[in-house]
Scaffold this active site. Structure first.
Site, PDB file in Angstrom:
ATOM      1  N   ASP A   1       0.815  -1.215   0.000  1.00  0.00           N
ATOM      2  CA  ASP A   1       0.000   0.000   0.000  1.00  0.00           C
ATOM      3  C   ASP A   1       0.850   1.267   0.000  1.00  0.00           C
ATOM      4  O   ASP A   1       0.759   2.098   0.887  1.00  0.00           O
ATOM      5  CB  ASP A   1      -0.914  -0.008   1.247  1.00  0.00           C
ATOM      6  CG  ASP A   1      -1.930   1.127   1.222  1.00  0.00           C
ATOM      7  OD1 ASP A   1      -2.190   1.697   2.291  1.00  0.00           O
ATOM      8  OD2 ASP A   1      -2.415   1.478   0.119  1.00  0.00           O
TER       9      ASP A   1
ATOM     10  N   ASN B   1       6.800  -6.887   7.064  1.00  0.00           N
ATOM     11  CA  ASN B   1       5.543  -6.233   7.458  1.00  0.00           C
ATOM     12  C   ASN B   1       4.380  -6.994   6.837  1.00  0.00           C
ATOM     13  O   ASN B   1       4.334  -7.194   5.623  1.00  0.00           O
ATOM     14  CB  ASN B   1       5.505  -4.788   6.959  1.00  0.00           C
ATOM     15  CG  ASN B   1       4.168  -4.138   7.321  1.00  0.00           C
ATOM     16  OD1 ASN B   1       3.918  -3.834   8.483  1.00  0.00           O
ATOM     17  ND2 ASN B   1       3.298  -3.952   6.354  1.00  0.00           N
ATOM     18  N   GLU B   2       3.485  -7.457   7.709  1.00  0.00           N
ATOM     19  CA  GLU B   2       2.226  -8.057   7.273  1.00  0.00           C
ATOM     20  C   GLU B   2       2.395  -9.117   6.190  1.00  0.00           C
ATOM     21  O   GLU B   2       1.792  -9.028   5.113  1.00  0.00           O
ATOM     22  CB  GLU B   2       1.282  -6.960   6.780  1.00  0.00           C
ATOM     23  CG  GLU B   2       0.900  -6.000   7.853  1.00  0.00           C
ATOM     24  CD  GLU B   2      -0.377  -5.237   7.541  1.00  0.00           C
ATOM     25  OE1 GLU B   2      -0.857  -5.295   6.403  1.00  0.00           O
ATOM     26  OE2 GLU B   2      -0.866  -4.580   8.454  1.00  0.00           O
TER      27      GLU B   2
ATOM     28  N   ASN C   1      -0.374  -5.063  13.859  1.00  0.00           N
ATOM     29  CA  ASN C   1      -1.114  -3.978  13.199  1.00  0.00           C
ATOM     30  C   ASN C   1      -2.611  -4.290  13.320  1.00  0.00           C
ATOM     31  O   ASN C   1      -3.021  -5.409  12.990  1.00  0.00           O
ATOM     32  CB  ASN C   1      -0.762  -3.895  11.713  1.00  0.00           C
ATOM     33  CG  ASN C   1       0.713  -3.552  11.488  1.00  0.00           C
ATOM     34  OD1 ASN C   1       1.387  -3.132  12.429  1.00  0.00           O
ATOM     35  ND2 ASN C   1       1.177  -3.722  10.264  1.00  0.00           N
TER      36      ASN C   1
ATOM     37  N   TYR D   1      -6.830  -2.674  12.828  1.00  0.00           N
ATOM     38  CA  TYR D   1      -7.719  -1.618  12.333  1.00  0.00           C
ATOM     39  C   TYR D   1      -9.177  -1.884  12.675  1.00  0.00           C
ATOM     40  O   TYR D   1     -10.074  -1.575  11.885  1.00  0.00           O
ATOM     41  CB  TYR D   1      -7.542  -1.469  10.819  1.00  0.00           C
ATOM     42  CG  TYR D   1      -6.212  -0.857  10.458  1.00  0.00           C
ATOM     43  CD1 TYR D   1      -5.129  -1.654  10.100  1.00  0.00           C
ATOM     44  CD2 TYR D   1      -6.017   0.519  10.532  1.00  0.00           C
ATOM     45  CE1 TYR D   1      -3.905  -1.106   9.793  1.00  0.00           C
ATOM     46  CE2 TYR D   1      -4.773   1.085  10.222  1.00  0.00           C
ATOM     47  CZ  TYR D   1      -3.719   0.265   9.862  1.00  0.00           C
ATOM     48  OH  TYR D   1      -2.506   0.809   9.567  1.00  0.00           O
TER      49      TYR D   1
ATOM     50  N   GLU E   1       0.724  -0.535  14.197  1.00  0.00           N
ATOM     51  CA  GLU E   1      -0.143   0.238  13.301  1.00  0.00           C
ATOM     52  C   GLU E   1      -1.563   0.260  13.848  1.00  0.00           C
ATOM     53  O   GLU E   1      -2.084  -0.806  14.189  1.00  0.00           O
ATOM     54  CB  GLU E   1      -0.183  -0.348  11.879  1.00  0.00           C
ATOM     55  CG  GLU E   1       1.081  -0.132  11.095  1.00  0.00           C
ATOM     56  CD  GLU E   1       0.921  -0.522   9.645  1.00  0.00           C
ATOM     57  OE1 GLU E   1      -0.217  -0.487   9.129  1.00  0.00           O
ATOM     58  OE2 GLU E   1       1.925  -0.921   9.021  1.00  0.00           O
TER      59      GLU E   1
ATOM     60  N   TRP F   1      -0.525   4.607  12.657  1.00  0.00           N
ATOM     61  CA  TRP F   1      -0.427   4.620  11.201  1.00  0.00           C
ATOM     62  C   TRP F   1      -1.356   5.709  10.701  1.00  0.00           C
ATOM     63  O   TRP F   1      -2.562   5.592  10.855  1.00  0.00           O
ATOM     64  CB  TRP F   1      -0.836   3.266  10.599  1.00  0.00           C
ATOM     65  CG  TRP F   1      -0.509   3.200   9.153  1.00  0.00           C
ATOM     66  CD1 TRP F   1      -1.357   3.375   8.108  1.00  0.00           C
ATOM     67  CD2 TRP F   1       0.791   2.959   8.580  1.00  0.00           C
ATOM     68  NE1 TRP F   1      -0.683   3.265   6.931  1.00  0.00           N
ATOM     69  CE2 TRP F   1       0.639   3.019   7.189  1.00  0.00           C
ATOM     70  CE3 TRP F   1       2.059   2.717   9.104  1.00  0.00           C
ATOM     71  CZ2 TRP F   1       1.707   2.840   6.315  1.00  0.00           C
ATOM     72  CZ3 TRP F   1       3.119   2.545   8.242  1.00  0.00           C
ATOM     73  CH2 TRP F   1       2.927   2.586   6.868  1.00  0.00           C
TER      74      TRP F   1
ATOM     75  N   LYS G   1      -4.379   8.289   6.238  1.00  0.00           N
ATOM     76  CA  LYS G   1      -4.341   7.977   7.679  1.00  0.00           C
ATOM     77  C   LYS G   1      -3.277   8.808   8.405  1.00  0.00           C
ATOM     78  O   LYS G   1      -3.039   8.620   9.584  1.00  0.00           O
ATOM     79  CB  LYS G   1      -4.092   6.486   7.892  1.00  0.00           C
ATOM     80  CG  LYS G   1      -5.235   5.584   7.387  1.00  0.00           C
ATOM     81  CD  LYS G   1      -5.053   4.156   7.853  1.00  0.00           C
ATOM     82  CE  LYS G   1      -6.148   3.263   7.285  1.00  0.00           C
ATOM     83  NZ  LYS G   1      -5.975   3.058   5.821  1.00  0.00           N
TER      84      LYS G   1
END
Ligand code: GCU
Length: 578
Positions: free
Chosen positions: A164, A402-403, A453, A455, A491, A536, A555
């Site tokens: 992203d 990351n992820e 992370n 959300y 995040e 984030w 964000k």
């Protein structure tokens, strides 16, 4: 890898500025010998991405050539001469005066070649650097991955990246020429420790060239001046200096000593290199991260190297601006999401006393075809990152990914390998993986601490902050019960279009972003095993085109041009207490 420095034994020539530039979409340049020069170039600025400097390169990921003529001073005669590129995204091939010098894969770490016998000292020379950023599933970070390996069918992005942020392309950091003596100091590794008031400085020095069997190492600070003769066994000299009543490096007091290495032969000193070092330790102890034997809590951000026009290019003023805003808001830390940042930024982080999670560009990893090749690349990136950043006191944690989409069994082996590889390179720092799978992440057992992370309240439970915070609270409790390690929430956040308001708060408004961040911080700060909160994201940044991105990922708590949103003022109250 030492950063080029000038002194009485070494010279540096920065080639930053305008280069000749020519697109090569059909890849005919090498066959047509463009490395010897070619007509029809335009001027391009280096360092900077090529994407936003022209109208026809915005989404160009193909091959492009850079050319630069330079004059080498006669004073460099008899020295070794080097060419160093701070970063070129993604793949670079280098020629000097039409002769092939070398190539490098990976867009965010420096590479250098010795070019002594290819250049004309006291005359004019030319370098040609061919760079391409083609998206491929077997590259890291990956792009153009097969549909069956995509994280979700909805993820139609253009350019077709599996991450992203916009895949900015080109020469993003300085291109240096530098000289060293023929017998020179190739590398210095410093590992520090503290014992009560004593500072322990272990050094390892590697030299090259047949001459110079011995030397000196000096350590100078306000109240101390130490030096020691060093003996090389082959090319290697190791030893320890102990500073009584040392000043330790910390965010509150980022104190530096100057370490100087001198290489000597029968004719006296033949090379010298100095670097600033901070004496500090970092370790995981129980549920906490300990800096200098005291528990710390990381307050800060995930960031990007991103700005209009320059794209991912190095900009000194932007580095200074970002640190002044992070100090204003009361942050003490950030993660180099999702790739190594410039050496220039790392130097300022040392000076300002920031604590950094330093991350290789292993974002969007998946475990279909090409897994072995991606593992090889990740190991190369760890080699290069740790070689470059190992002496920065600000770097406290290495992040190997990351992820990752690590639901397949081969992910476990992949990350066990990467963890061990990082530890073998540097046992003095904790190593982590930044996960989005949380309880479903199969390899968290290998890592020294957990980075998560989350959300809730944005990608799921939108607009329902009570439910979102309840889910976060539950998951953190479960994760800690299983792993019994410190957790950093690396995040969390929400998109906010600057100037959009609603009361009560609604998604995409500044109020909702601020409220979500406030509620998340309350949950995180209520738990003794939480070692940090990274929002984030620091600033809005450019992504690939996507139906869920209005040009930018919004964000940021600052806009892309660094204007504060409501959330920035809220965070200042939470972190700086005012
Ligand atoms: C992920 C990812 C970020 C991305 C963020 C988002 O956590 O790590 O790179 O920008 O989600 O979706 O905003």
């Amino acid at each position: 890898m030492l950063y080029p420095r000038m002194n009485e034994f070494r010279d540096v020539l920065d080639l930053s500025g305008f280069f000749g530039f020519k697109l090569d979409p059909d890849k005919i340049g090498e066959k047509e010998r463009w490395q010897e020069g070619v007509e029809g170039c335009r001027d391009i600025a280096v360092p900077a991405s090529w994407n936003e400097q022209f109208l026809d390169t915005k989404n160009y990921m193909g091959l492009a050539w850079y050319f630069k003529k330079f004059y080498l001073p006669s004073a460099w005669q008899g020295k070794l001469i080097w060419l160093r590129v701070g970063s070129a995204n993604y793949y670079a091939k280098v020629w000097v005066n039409g002769k092939f010098i070398g190539e490098h894969e990976g867009g965010h770490l420096p590479f250098q070649f010795e070019i002594t016998d290819k250049v004309i000292v006291g005359g004019e020379n030319m370098i040609a650097i061919a760079v391409e950023n083609e998206l491929s599933p077997t590259r890291v970070p990956p792009g153009n991955i097969p549909a069956e390996d995509k994280s979700s069918s909805r993820n139609q992005l253009y350019p077709n990246v599996h991450f992203d942020f916009f895949p900015y392309s080109g020469i993003h950091r300085p291109v240096y020429l530098f000289s060293t003596p023929r017998n020179y100091i190739e590398d210095i590794t410093v590992v520090t420790d503290i014992e009560n008031k004593k500072g322990i400085v272990d050094y390892k020095i590697i030299k090259q060239g047949g001459d110079g069997e011995r030397g000196y190492v000096h350590l100078v600070g306000d109240k101390v001046k130490l030096y020691k003769e060093i003996e090389f066994r082959g090319n290697l000299a190791k030893g320890r200096l102990v500073v009584e009543d040392a000043s330790f490096w910390s965010p509150e007091n980022p104190y530096f000593y100057e370490l100087t290495v001198e290489l000597c032969s029968s004719k006296g000193i033949i090379d010298r290199y100095s670097l600033s070092i901070g004496i500090r330790t970092i370790e995981v102890r129980g549920n906490k991260l300990h800096l200098n034997k005291k528990a710390i809590f990381l307050k800060g951000f995930g960031k990007h190297e991103d700005f209009p026009i320059i794209g991912r290019g190095l900009n000194h003023a932007l580095i200074i601006k970002d640190f002044s805003l992070m100090k204003w808001i009361g942050a003490n830390s950030f993660r180099t999401s999702h790739y190594p940042y410039s050496e220039e930024m790392m130097d300022i982080a040392d000076k300002e006393g920031f604590l950094i999670i330093d991350e290789i560009p292993a974002v969007g990893l998946f475990f279909g075809k090409g897994t072995e090749r991606r593992l090889t690349l990740c190991k190369q990136y760890l080699n290069e990152l740790i070689s470059r950043d190992k002496n920065h006191p600000s770097v406290i944690i290495w992040s190997v990914a990351n992820e990752p989409h690590s639901t397949k069994p081969e992910a476990k082996h992949f990350f066990k390998e990467l963890y061990q590889h990082a530890k073998n390179l540097d046992s003095s720092r904790p190593v982590t993986l930044v996960s989005m799978l949380g309880l479903k992440e199969q390899s968290l057992e290998y890592f020294d601490l957990i980075c998560l992370n989350r959300y809730y309240g944005w990608y799921s439970e939108p607009g329902q902050l009570d439910l979102a915070c309840h889910k976060l609270d539950q998951e953190l409790e479960e994760l800690h019960k299983i792993h019994r390690k410190p957790i950093i929430l690396t995040e969390f956040g929400a998109g906010a279009i600057a100037g959009l308001h609603a009361h009560p708060p609604e998604l995409f408004t500044e109020e909702y972003q601020a409220e979500l961040i406030k509620r998340y911080c309350e949950v995180v700060e209520s738990k003794p095993y939480m070692a940090g909160e990274h929002i984030w994201c620091f600033a809005d940044f450019k992504t690939a085109q996507h139906s869920r991105r209005a040009i930018l990922n919004r964000k940021g708590v600052f806009t892309r041009t660094r204007e504060p949103k409501l959330a920035a003022h809220l965070l200042k109250r939470i972190w700086a207490g005012s």
